[in-house]
Design an enzyme around this catalytic site. Structure first.
Site, PDB file in Angstrom:
ATOM      1  N   GLU A   1       1.349  59.087 -10.138  1.00  9.18           N
ATOM      2  CA  GLU A   1       2.026  58.144 -11.031  1.00  9.18           C
ATOM      3  C   GLU A   1       1.265  56.819 -11.058  1.00  9.18           C
ATOM      4  OE1 GLU A   1       6.046  57.340  -9.845  1.00  9.18           O
ATOM      5  OE2 GLU A   1       6.424  56.013 -11.542  1.00  9.18           O
TER       6      GLU A   1
ATOM      7  N   THR B   1      14.633  57.558 -16.489  1.00  9.64           N
ATOM      8  CA  THR B   1      14.059  57.229 -17.793  1.00  9.64           C
ATOM      9  C   THR B   1      14.224  58.375 -18.786  1.00  9.64           C
ATOM     10  OG1 THR B   1      12.484  55.723 -16.795  1.00  9.64           O
ATOM     11  CG2 THR B   1      11.922  56.570 -18.983  1.00  9.64           C
TER      12      THR B   1
HETATM   13  C1  LIG Z   1      12.878  50.562 -16.609  1.00 11.07           C
HETATM   14  C2  LIG Z   1      12.892  51.347 -15.339  1.00 11.07           C
HETATM   15  C3  LIG Z   1      12.638  52.705 -15.382  1.00 11.07           C
HETATM   16  C4  LIG Z   1      12.718  53.475 -14.229  1.00 11.07           C
HETATM   17  N1  LIG Z   1      12.551  54.841 -14.303  1.00 11.07           N
HETATM   18  C5  LIG Z   1      12.806  55.603 -13.229  1.00 11.07           C
HETATM   19  C6  LIG Z   1      12.828  57.034 -13.305  1.00 11.07           C
HETATM   20  O1  LIG Z   1      12.605  57.626 -14.368  1.00 11.07           O
HETATM   21  N2  LIG Z   1      13.154  57.751 -12.207  1.00 11.07           N
HETATM   22  C7  LIG Z   1      13.423  57.152 -11.013  1.00 11.07           C
HETATM   23  O2  LIG Z   1      13.673  57.866 -10.050  1.00 11.07           O
HETATM   24  N3  LIG Z   1      13.401  55.808 -10.876  1.00 11.07           N
HETATM   25  C8  LIG Z   1      13.099  55.023 -11.958  1.00 11.07           C
HETATM   26  N4  LIG Z   1      13.117  53.642 -11.844  1.00 11.07           N
HETATM   27  C9  LIG Z   1      13.529  53.034 -10.569  1.00 11.07           C
HETATM   28  C10 LIG Z   1      12.443  52.256  -9.846  1.00 11.07           C
HETATM   29  O3  LIG Z   1      11.571  53.113  -9.215  1.00 11.07           O
HETATM   30  C11 LIG Z   1      13.161  51.290  -8.876  1.00 11.07           C
HETATM   31  O4  LIG Z   1      13.768  50.301  -9.660  1.00 11.07           O
HETATM   32  C12 LIG Z   1      12.216  50.675  -7.888  1.00 11.07           C
HETATM   33  O5  LIG Z   1      11.852  51.608  -6.923  1.00 11.07           O
HETATM   34  C13 LIG Z   1      12.833  49.457  -7.181  1.00 11.07           C
HETATM   35  O6  LIG Z   1      14.064  49.768  -6.607  1.00 11.07           O
HETATM   36  P1  LIG Z   1      15.359  48.891  -6.846  1.00 11.07           P
HETATM   37  O7  LIG Z   1      15.496  48.688  -8.289  1.00 11.07           O
HETATM   38  O8  LIG Z   1      16.462  49.499  -6.127  1.00 11.07           O
HETATM   39  O9  LIG Z   1      15.008  47.482  -6.228  1.00 11.07           O
HETATM   40  P2  LIG Z   1      15.088  47.104  -4.674  1.00 11.07           P
HETATM   41  O10 LIG Z   1      14.398  48.140  -3.881  1.00 11.07           O
HETATM   42  O11 LIG Z   1      16.456  46.741  -4.321  1.00 11.07           O
HETATM   43  O12 LIG Z   1      14.154  45.823  -4.646  1.00 11.07           O
HETATM   44  C14 LIG Z   1      14.623  44.525  -4.975  1.00 11.07           C
HETATM   45  C15 LIG Z   1      13.524  43.534  -4.670  1.00 11.07           C
HETATM   46  O13 LIG Z   1      13.217  43.573  -3.288  1.00 11.07           O
HETATM   47  C16 LIG Z   1      11.836  43.773  -3.090  1.00 11.07           C
HETATM   48  N5  LIG Z   1      11.596  44.514  -1.864  1.00 11.07           N
HETATM   49  C17 LIG Z   1      12.183  45.674  -1.482  1.00 11.07           C
HETATM   50  N6  LIG Z   1      11.694  46.068  -0.293  1.00 11.07           N
HETATM   51  C18 LIG Z   1      10.782  45.149   0.081  1.00 11.07           C
HETATM   52  C19 LIG Z   1       9.913  44.997   1.214  1.00 11.07           C
HETATM   53  N7  LIG Z   1       9.903  45.894   2.189  1.00 11.07           N
HETATM   54  N8  LIG Z   1       9.113  43.920   1.241  1.00 11.07           N
HETATM   55  C20 LIG Z   1       9.112  43.006   0.245  1.00 11.07           C
HETATM   56  N9  LIG Z   1       9.907  43.098  -0.843  1.00 11.07           N
HETATM   57  C21 LIG Z   1      10.723  44.159  -0.916  1.00 11.07           C
HETATM   58  C22 LIG Z   1      11.408  44.527  -4.307  1.00 11.07           C
HETATM   59  O14 LIG Z   1      10.028  44.439  -4.530  1.00 11.07           O
HETATM   60  C23 LIG Z   1      12.219  43.859  -5.385  1.00 11.07           C
HETATM   61  O15 LIG Z   1      11.606  42.689  -5.785  1.00 11.07           O
HETATM   62  C24 LIG Z   1      13.010  52.854 -12.989  1.00 11.07           C
HETATM   63  C25 LIG Z   1      13.242  51.475 -12.948  1.00 11.07           C
HETATM   64  C26 LIG Z   1      13.183  50.718 -14.093  1.00 11.07           C
HETATM   65  C27 LIG Z   1      13.460  49.245 -14.015  1.00 11.07           C
END
Ligand SMILES: Cc1cc2nc3c(=O)[nH]c(=O)nc-3n(C[C@H](O)[C@H](O)[C@H](O)COP(=O)(O)OP(=O)(O)OC[C@H]3O[C@@H](n4cnc5c(N)ncnc54)[C@H](O)[C@@H]3O)c2cc1C
Lengths: 384, 398
Positions: free
Chosen positions: B244, B160
């Protein structure tokens, strides 16, 4: 009972689905919506050539079908998120003309719509009218046999691409009276017509349309003067059925993309599609989609029924699709995680389109109320 | 049991309200979508608070904290939400700051804490990677020791506002052979101007530029930038995540949001009456308010626990889930309220400065993009599915 399509209808689907698949992939669409024009006039010409723009018209008007054909086409539009103005031009303006036009108007304008030479936008919404089709501040004052239009139409979808407008205006009565509403055809190039164009958040183009002392002749009136509302309502129900079909197409693709993503995406050493909470969520999305298809069929098949039945069916479908579309759209994003939030992936664009469909031709609340009012007028009396 | 604020707390509220009234800069961009605000706008209030000594209230007093009780901090948040202030960003103040004063050495504290307090140094959070989101411990970015340096390679994503960042805190793998993936991770501070760092924008569905990819190619970082011990980074990261989450409920902001929604619904007309007087819509707002009260009292209970010395536990997952659901619902209703005028994309309006033909009411312009954007809240900060998993495990014991 028969939910089968005719051979002809299947051919329409095959033709349109091939066209969208081959010529409207996501990158092409991205280019189109970012372009100066914002749509593909050449594709429109191709659709005309294939006869697709004639699909909802009767043979008498130069076509070969009706509402079911429109439904099929819009479902395929929804799958590809096509932005071209099939609903405004063919379903809405075409509908006004086919139900209300005299033979000269039909010949001139339906012919133009089918050939693609004329493109219409439907200027019915107003800044303060919300979803009430009769709430009109735009006026058309009789002046001899002519009319003079003044007013402002809001968020007219497809207006930047239009050659003509179908305009609703008040010819008599108070601002929200059911009587006193009339329908006009106005050439976009007419003196006193101006537009302010912009893009919409779901990738289409629209305008604010202003009429300043726009003079039209008596031949511009469609249907009966002062009694245009029933026709506007009928056409808006037809538009709702087509819009619901578009939503079904978009829901189907969003759901499929999500299921596929959940197969590919691994976290914790396993595809996320193995997590039961996501499995059930995707099952719920599937059920929302199926229910939406059913309601779309119902609304389409009841367009020719009596007024109350037709209106209730259209409202019921719009409510279901508004709710189902929201659920499917939101969950598609959620299950994609961060990737769902990106402009780069198609799924977010399906979500946006599904969101905005709710606000077209009345949202969930509006139609829930309309349905309730229609039901209330029809209450069975309990036996003593 | 008592829901009343004490006399001292009321006096405190009056004091901070007056301070905000007199000191909040009127010219800060208020358009509402983050990326339209420049770095200076985003930092302006932070810098004023830094001078006043109020930029890091929750920190221990020795590091510049205010020694406010949790209730006072709550009041502070409320008063800021009332004015819709642009608060200090969390990355420095609530994330890396507490890690540095808790686990960092004296040099690190001296080097970094003043800049976080004053708002002169912008931090970004380099945790997530393309392959490591919910399963953060599977991260692949490496840090290899080379003399007095670490050499970093890999890719972070969703970072971000990294486009403005001076420094970043990164989780990197330092021991690929550790028995558990969590045991081979280190917490490293990186100067974003170091050669080999490339920040690439990611455009989101609302059209904004809020997140970035951060590519690291042979980035040479002094080993003195390691926080705490090598391979113990996961512990620090988890500590940070708890911080956080506790702010993420956003109760005060949502309360302000409900007020704004009511203002919009009072201006929109339905059947000749304000939308706000429509029973159906009014009930939806009431429902939201009721849910928000439930969340607020739950948060106050958590705060009271904190005041009594209990740290934020897995209950903070409840605050995150319910808080984000309410934030999302709020934007949903706002979009409903504006009707047709949710559709125009304000980014495409002709920039000719003329206001003769406004395209709908101003309050409608951000309704759709904000709704789209807020879908992120149930994804980031540990997705709502992950939060429910935490409650399942830690509270239900399943
Ligand atoms: C606008 C925005 C700002 C962000 N800012 C930052 C930042 O500044 N720094 C940073 O490091 N990160 C940041 N993030 C990242 C954020 O922390 C991740 O998007 C988040 O951890 C989810 O990971 P992913 O996107 O890879 O989704 P995935 O982990 O691939 O998840 C996809 C889907 O699967 C579900 N899922 C995954 N595992 C399980 C489980 N065990 N049981 C049930 N459901 C599950 C999730 O809930 C989700 O619905 C940001 C994300 C966004 C969208």
């Amino acid at each position: 009972m028969d939910f089968d399509f005719t051979d002809e209808q299947n051919m329409v689907r095959d033709g349109i689905s091939r066209l969208i698949r081959e010529q409207y992939d996501f990158d092409t669409r991205r280019g189109v919506i970012a372009s100066e024009a914002g749509w593909r006039p050449e594709l429109w010409a191709q659709l005309a050539e294939l006869g697709m723009l004639a699909a909802p018209f009767s043979e008498e008007d130069g076509g070969f079908g009706g509402a079911t054909e429109a439904m099929i086409i819009m479902e395929e539009f929804g799958k590809g998120l096509a932005v071209e103005p099939f609903i405004p031009s063919v379903v809405c303006a075409g509908g006004v003309l086919k139900h209300g036009g005299n033979s000269a108007q039909r010949e001139e304008y339906i012919g133009g719509i089918i050939s693609g030479e004329m493109v219409f936008a439907f200027a019915y919404a107003e800044p303060r009218g919300r979803y009430d089709l009769a709430n009109l501040e735009t006026t058309a004052k009789a002046d001899g046999g002519d009319y003079v239009l003044n007013g402002h139409k809001a968020v007219v979808i497809g207006a930047p691409w239009a050659t003509h407008f179908v305009v609703t205006a008040r010819t008599s009565g108070g601002q929200t009276d059911k009587d006193g509403v009339s329908i006009f055809i106005v050439d976009k190039a007419a003196q006193g017509v101006s537009t302010r164009d912009y893009a919409t958040v779901d990738g289409r183009r629209a305008s604010e349309v202003y009429f300043e002392n726009v003079a039209v002749g008596p031949e511009a009136v469609i249907g009966e003067v002062d009694n245009g509302l029933p026709l506007i309502e009928l056409v808006s129900d037809e538009a709702i059925a087509a819009l619901c079909a578009e939503a079904c197409g978009a829901m189907k693709v969003a759901h499929e993309m999500t299921v596929e993503y959940s197969r590919q995406r691994k976290q914790f050493g396993t595809p996320i599609g193995k997590f039961q909470v996501l499995q059930h969520r995707m099952v719920d999305m599937f059920m929302e989609y199926e229910q939406s298809v059913s309601m779309t069929y119902m609304a389409t098949l009841k367009l020719g029924d009596d007024e109350v039945t037709r209106k209730k069916a259209a409202s019921a479908a719009k409510v279901r699709i508004g709710q189902g579309g929201r659920f499917v759209g939101q969950q598609s994003i959620q299950i994609h995680g961060g990737m769902g939030m990106t402009d780069e992936l198609a799924v977010g664009h399906y979500f946006k389109r599904l969101t905005m469909i709710d606000s077209e031709f009345g949202n969930v609340d509006h139609h829930l109320k309309r349905y309730t009012d229609l039901s209330a007028a029809d209450v069975p009396v309990a036996a003593e | 049991m008592n829901l009343e604020f004490t006399e001292e707390e009321k006096a405190f509220r009056a004091e901070v309200r007056e301070f905000i009234e007199n000191n909040y800069p009127q010219d800060i961009g208020t358009r509402g979508v983050d990326d339209e605000m420049g770095r200076e706008d985003l930092l302006a209030w932070h810098k004023i608070l830094g001078k006043k000594g109020w930029s890091v209230p929750a920190w221990p007093k020795e590091y510049g904290g205010t020694d406010w009780t949790p209730t006072q901090r709550y009041i502070w948040g409320e008063e800021n939400a009332r004015k819709n202030t642009v608060m200090p960003l969390p990355f420095g103040v609530s994330m890396v700051g507490p890690v540095i004063y808790t686990f960092g050495n004296e040099e690190q504290k001296a080097q970094h804490l003043p800049g976080i307090r004053s708002g002169d140094v912008w931090w970004c959070q380099g945790y997530s990677e393309p392959g490591a989101g919910s399963d953060l411990a599977s991260l692949k970015t490496t840090a290899v020791r080379d003399g007095d340096d670490y050499i970093l390679n890999g890719q972070k994503t969703w970072t971000t506002l990294a486009q403005h960042a001076d420094w970043g805190f990164f989780l990197c793998r330092t021991d690929p052979d550790a028995p558990k993936p969590q045991m081979g991770i280190s917490f490293i501070l990186v100067d974003m101007k170091t050669p080999g760092i490339e920040v690439r924008p990611i455009k989101l569905i609302d059209g904004g530029h809020e997140v970035n990819e951060v590519w690291l190619t042979d980035v040479r970082v002094p080993a003195t930038n390691l926080i705490g011990e090598e391979n113990k980074g996961w512990t620090y990261a988890k500590f940070l995540l708890a911080h956080e989450r506790s702010g993420i409920a956003g109760v005060a902001r949502s309360k302000r949001g409900v007020e704004q929604l009511k203002e919009i619904a009072a201006a929109e007309m339905l059947d000749g009456k304000p939308l706000l007087e429509d029973m159906g819509f009014a009930q939806k707002i009431s429902q939201l308010e009721i849910d928000l009260s439930a969340l607020e009292i739950t948060e106050l209970r958590t705060l009271a626990g904190e005041q009594a010395g209990k740290g934020p536990g897995p209950e903070s997952s409840l605050l995150k889930v319910k808080g984000t659901e309410i934030q999302q619902r709020l934007t949903e209703l706002t979009l409903e309220a504006v009707g047709y005028y949710g559709a125009p994309d304000f980014r495409s309006f002709p920039d000719d400065g003329s206001n003769d033909f406004p395209i709908g009411p101003d309050y409608a312009h951000h309704a759709a993009p904000t709704y789209f954007n807020m879908r992120k809240t149930s994804i980031y900060g540990g997705s709502n599915e992950i939060q429910r998993n935490i409650i399942t495990k830690m509270i239900l014991g399943l």
